[in-house]
Motif scaffolding. Structure first.
Motif, PDB file in Angstrom:
ATOM      1  N   ASN A 113       0.806  -1.220   0.000  1.00  0.00           N
ATOM      2  CA  ASN A 113       0.000   0.000   0.000  1.00  0.00           C
ATOM      3  C   ASN A 113       0.841   1.274   0.000  1.00  0.00           C
ATOM      4  OD1 ASN A 113      -2.391  -1.400  -0.051  1.00  0.00           O
ATOM      5  ND2 ASN A 113      -2.736  -1.287   2.142  1.00  0.00           N
ATOM      6  N   CYS A 114       2.127   1.139  -0.267  1.00  0.00           N
ATOM      7  CA  CYS A 114       3.025   2.295  -0.223  1.00  0.00           C
ATOM      8  C   CYS A 114       3.661   2.516  -1.596  1.00  0.00           C
ATOM      9  CB  CYS A 114       4.108   2.071   0.831  1.00  0.00           C
ATOM     10  SG  CYS A 114       5.168   3.508   1.074  1.00  0.00           S
ATOM     11  N   ILE A 115       3.598   3.745  -2.051  1.00  0.00           N
ATOM     12  CA  ILE A 115       4.260   4.123  -3.301  1.00  0.00           C
ATOM     13  C   ILE A 115       5.241   5.236  -2.973  1.00  0.00           C
ATOM     14  CG2 ILE A 115       3.985   5.122  -5.586  1.00  0.00           C
ATOM     15  CD1 ILE A 115       1.215   3.799  -5.681  1.00  0.00           C
ATOM     16  N   ILE A 116       6.486   5.028  -3.353  1.00  0.00           N
ATOM     17  CA  ILE A 116       7.542   6.008  -3.123  1.00  0.00           C
ATOM     18  C   ILE A 116       7.910   6.615  -4.466  1.00  0.00           C
ATOM     19  CG2 ILE A 116       9.893   6.345  -2.285  1.00  0.00           C
ATOM     20  CD1 ILE A 116       9.287   3.741  -0.595  1.00  0.00           C
ATOM     21  N   PHE A 117       7.976   7.949  -4.507  1.00  0.00           N
ATOM     22  CA  PHE A 117       8.206   8.626  -5.782  1.00  0.00           C
ATOM     23  C   PHE A 117       9.245   9.725  -5.625  1.00  0.00           C
ATOM     24  CE2 PHE A 117       7.085  11.980  -8.862  1.00  0.00           C
ATOM     25  CZ  PHE A 117       7.269  11.256 -10.030  1.00  0.00           C
ATOM     26  N   GLY A 118      10.339   9.611  -6.356  1.00  0.00           N
ATOM     27  CA  GLY A 118      11.361  10.645  -6.394  1.00  0.00           C
ATOM     28  C   GLY A 118      11.082  11.596  -7.539  1.00  0.00           C
ATOM     29  N   TYR A 119      11.195  12.879  -7.281  1.00  0.00           N
ATOM     30  CA  TYR A 119      10.899  13.885  -8.304  1.00  0.00           C
ATOM     31  C   TYR A 119      12.075  14.852  -8.443  1.00  0.00           C
ATOM     32  CZ  TYR A 119       9.904  17.047  -4.399  1.00  0.00           C
ATOM     33  OH  TYR A 119      10.019  17.803  -3.268  1.00  0.00           O
ATOM     34  N   TYR A 120      12.116  15.525  -9.593  1.00  0.00           N
ATOM     35  CA  TYR A 120      13.100  16.583  -9.823  1.00  0.00           C
ATOM     36  C   TYR A 120      12.454  17.967  -9.789  1.00  0.00           C
ATOM     37  CZ  TYR A 120      16.566  13.109 -11.036  1.00  0.00           C
ATOM     38  OH  TYR A 120      17.444  12.052 -10.990  1.00  0.00           O
ATOM     39  N   ASP A 121      11.194  18.043 -10.229  1.00  0.00           N
ATOM     40  CA  ASP A 121      10.497  19.326 -10.230  1.00  0.00           C
ATOM     41  C   ASP A 121       8.995  19.078 -10.081  1.00  0.00           C
ATOM     42  OD1 ASP A 121       9.517  18.614 -12.808  1.00  0.00           O
ATOM     43  OD2 ASP A 121      11.221  19.586 -13.760  1.00  0.00           O
ATOM     44  N   PHE A 122       8.252  20.173 -10.003  1.00  0.00           N
ATOM     45  CA  PHE A 122       6.825  20.018  -9.753  1.00  0.00           C
ATOM     46  C   PHE A 122       6.098  19.362 -10.919  1.00  0.00           C
ATOM     47  CE2 PHE A 122       2.396  21.346  -9.133  1.00  0.00           C
ATOM     48  CZ  PHE A 122       2.195  20.730  -7.908  1.00  0.00           C
ATOM     49  N   ASP A 123       6.613  19.488 -12.128  1.00  0.00           N
ATOM     50  CA  ASP A 123       5.991  18.794 -13.264  1.00  0.00           C
ATOM     51  C   ASP A 123       5.969  17.289 -13.034  1.00  0.00           C
ATOM     52  OD1 ASP A 123       5.344  21.087 -14.682  1.00  0.00           O
ATOM     53  OD2 ASP A 123       7.207  21.072 -15.843  1.00  0.00           O
ATOM     54  N   ASP A 124       7.036  16.755 -12.444  1.00  0.00           N
ATOM     55  CA  ASP A 124       7.064  15.322 -12.108  1.00  0.00           C
ATOM     56  C   ASP A 124       5.943  14.990 -11.121  1.00  0.00           C
ATOM     57  OD1 ASP A 124       9.360  15.021 -13.673  1.00  0.00           O
ATOM     58  OD2 ASP A 124      10.715  15.169 -11.941  1.00  0.00           O
ATOM     59  N   ILE A 125       5.777  15.830 -10.122  1.00  0.00           N
ATOM     60  CA  ILE A 125       4.749  15.598  -9.106  1.00  0.00           C
ATOM     61  C   ILE A 125       3.352  15.701  -9.723  1.00  0.00           C
ATOM     62  CG2 ILE A 125       3.708  16.492  -6.976  1.00  0.00           C
ATOM     63  CD1 ILE A 125       6.529  17.321  -6.111  1.00  0.00           C
ATOM     64  N   LYS A 126       3.145  16.685 -10.601  1.00  0.00           N
ATOM     65  CA  LYS A 126       1.834  16.824 -11.246  1.00  0.00           C
ATOM     66  C   LYS A 126       1.450  15.547 -11.976  1.00  0.00           C
ATOM     67  CE  LYS A 126       2.508  21.097 -13.080  1.00  0.00           C
ATOM     68  NZ  LYS A 126       2.222  22.245 -13.944  1.00  0.00           N
ATOM     69  N   LYS A 127       2.377  14.981 -12.702  1.00  0.00           N
ATOM     70  CA  LYS A 127       2.100  13.731 -13.422  1.00  0.00           C
ATOM     71  C   LYS A 127       1.758  12.615 -12.437  1.00  0.00           C
ATOM     72  CE  LYS A 127       5.169  14.992 -17.168  1.00  0.00           C
ATOM     73  NZ  LYS A 127       6.515  14.835 -17.715  1.00  0.00           N
ATOM     74  N   PHE A 128       2.506  12.547 -11.353  1.00  0.00           N
ATOM     75  CA  PHE A 128       2.268  11.522 -10.331  1.00  0.00           C
ATOM     76  C   PHE A 128       0.876  11.678  -9.717  1.00  0.00           C
ATOM     77  CE2 PHE A 128       2.337  10.073  -5.942  1.00  0.00           C
ATOM     78  CZ  PHE A 128       2.823   8.783  -6.079  1.00  0.00           C
ATOM     79  N   ILE A 129       0.526  12.893  -9.314  1.00  0.00           N
ATOM     80  CA  ILE A 129      -0.775  13.133  -8.692  1.00  0.00           C
ATOM     81  C   ILE A 129      -1.907  12.842  -9.673  1.00  0.00           C
ATOM     82  CG2 ILE A 129      -2.285  14.923  -7.722  1.00  0.00           C
ATOM     83  CD1 ILE A 129       0.211  16.034  -6.304  1.00  0.00           C
ATOM     84  N   ASN A 130      -1.747  13.292 -10.906  1.00  0.00           N
ATOM     85  CA  ASN A 130      -2.788  13.017 -11.902  1.00  0.00           C
ATOM     86  C   ASN A 130      -2.968  11.521 -12.134  1.00  0.00           C
ATOM     87  OD1 ASN A 130      -3.669  15.655 -12.418  1.00  0.00           O
ATOM     88  ND2 ASN A 130      -2.006  16.000 -13.877  1.00  0.00           N
ATOM     89  N   LYS A 131      -1.920  10.767 -12.046  1.00  0.00           N
ATOM     90  CA  LYS A 131      -2.000   9.324 -12.239  1.00  0.00           C
ATOM     91  C   LYS A 131      -2.712   8.642 -11.063  1.00  0.00           C
ATOM     92  CE  LYS A 131       0.859   5.208 -12.730  1.00  0.00           C
ATOM     93  NZ  LYS A 131       2.224   4.679 -12.833  1.00  0.00           N
TER      94      LYS A 131
END
Length: 133
Positions: A113-131
């Motif tokens: 139940n855990c997803i770990i996500f490394g990002y470089y900028d907010f665009d990376d996070i936006k894609k993650f959240i939208n997914k």
């Protein structure tokens, strides 16, 4: 949403953007107050009152989203609590440049139940959240 209260707050702008995006998608964020400029961690609350409040929030939430780049013990505790049988998901975000400072226990988490996500900028996070939201 979990973000450090006493740790490194250099990425608070990212945390605020994550919360704004979650709210735009219709989610309630119980801890939003801690991201306001000048917000103190707990005012006059005792340690026990903070613990009880935070556990209540974790019990009430549907999912835990954390930004752990400036991590603290509290976020790790909250994540373990969420994953320890509540059947809830934990999404852990961290800036790739901070990876060397983050616990290997957190980065190596393989809980279903855990997803770990490394990002470089907010665009990376936006894609993650939208997914995921």
């Amino acid at each position: 949403f979990a973000y450090t209260i006493r740790g490194d707050k250099s990425r608070i702008h990212i945390a605020k953007e994550v919360v704004d995006m979650l709210k735009q998608k219709g989610h309630d964020v119980m801890t939003e107050i801690f991201l306001r400029d000048g917000a103190e961690d707990n005012g006059d609350m005792t340690d026990q009152q903070v613990f009880e409040r935070d556990i209540r929030w974790l019990d009430e939430c549907d999912v835990l989203v954390s930004e752990i780049s400036g991590s603290s013990f509290g976020i790790g505790y909250e994540t373990a609590y969420i994953l320890s049988g509540l059947g809830k998901k934990a999404f852990i975000l961290y800036h790739k440049e901070a990876e060397h400072k983050i616990s290997k226990m957190a980065l190596g988490n393989t809980h279903k139940n855990c997803i770990i996500f490394g990002y470089y900028d907010f665009d990376d996070i936006k894609k993650f959240i939208n997914k995921h939201f």
